[in-house]
Scaffold this active site. Structure first.
Site, mmCIF file in Angstrom:
data_model
loop_
_atom_site.group_PDB
_atom_site.id
_atom_site.type_symbol
_atom_site.label_atom_id
_atom_site.label_comp_id
_atom_site.label_asym_id
_atom_site.label_seq_id
_atom_site.Cartn_x
_atom_site.Cartn_y
_atom_site.Cartn_z
ATOM 1 N N HIS A 172 42.365 34.093 34.435
ATOM 2 C CA HIS A 172 42.428 34.458 33.020
ATOM 3 C C HIS A 172 42.165 35.940 32.811
ATOM 4 O O HIS A 172 41.914 36.372 31.694
ATOM 5 C CB HIS A 172 41.432 33.631 32.212
HETATM 6 FE FE1 FES Z 1 38.948 32.396 34.034
HETATM 7 FE FE2 FES Z 1 37.871 33.784 36.064
HETATM 8 S S1 FES Z 1 38.833 34.535 34.290
HETATM 9 S S2 FES Z 1 37.975 31.640 35.830
#
Ligand code: FES
Length: 198
Positions: free
Chosen positions: A163
């Site tokens: 993410h």
């Molecule tokens: Fe979502 Fe690392 S940014 S698990």
């Protein structure tokens, strides 16, 4: 070469930045993916076949073979622990960041009080070494930044492609959604070149 007083330790990887990668396998083999890619932690956890590893209370790591700029991943209680022999530039960059600019101002260091600030000194007890649990504090992926050629993000630390969270050279989250800095496990130096985790 790492030494261990509680066999077996499943795997130990030396990541040479940027031109060479040595893989030292100690004990059970088959963990070559650690540090090489971001993997959902539950998936990786299922791959761990060694119940004795999960119950291992402590892990000793010999840092002597690790050279400046190299990264090392070891397993402790079934979790990857990132160890980086930071360069002078990486240390300077980490020290130059005001704590008040950080997303998470707390050190998250099991060796310090809960309210300790996330200064570089509170994150890396003994320069140049940085020792952290390599699990993203968002949803538990393993950030990239250990293996050769990994993209380390804008801050030169670790990048979680799940993410997009980014960590700096002290393992502090600089771009979310991860809410906290990478956790620092309990550990202590037994000598200049040996640490005991746990
Ligand atoms: Fe979502 Fe690392 S940014 S698990």
């Amino acid at each position: 070469m790492a030494t261990h007083d509680t066999p077996p330790q499943p795997a130990l990887f030396v990541e040479d930045q940027p031109t060479r990668r040595d893989v030292l396998l100690i004990g059970a083999a088959g963990f070559a993916a650690v540090g090489a890619a971001a993997v959902l932690w539950p998936l990786l956890d299922q791959m761990n076949p060694d119940a004795s590893t999960l119950s291992m209370a402590t892990t000793e790591v010999d840092l002597a073979p690790v050279e400046k700029g190299q990264a090392l991943t070891v397993m402790w209680r079934g979790k990857p622990v990132f160890i980086r022999y930071r360069t002078d530039k990486e240390i300077t960059e980490a020290k130059d960041v005001p704590v008040e600019e950080l997303i998470d101002p707390l050190a998250r260091n099991a060796n310090l009080p809960d309210n300790a600030e996330a200064t570089d000194a509170n994150r890396a007890a003994r320069e140049p070494w940085l020792v952290m649990i390599g699990i993203c504090t968002h949803l538990g992926c393993i950030p990239k930044g250990q293996a050769v050629g990994d993209y380390r993000g804008e801050f030169g630390g670790w990048f979680c492609p799940c993410h997009g969270s980014q960590y700096d050279t002290a393992g502090r989250v600089r771009i979310g959604p991860a809410p906290q800095n990478l956790a620092i496990p309990p550990y202590a130096f037994e000598s200049d070149t040996k640490i005991k985790i746990g």
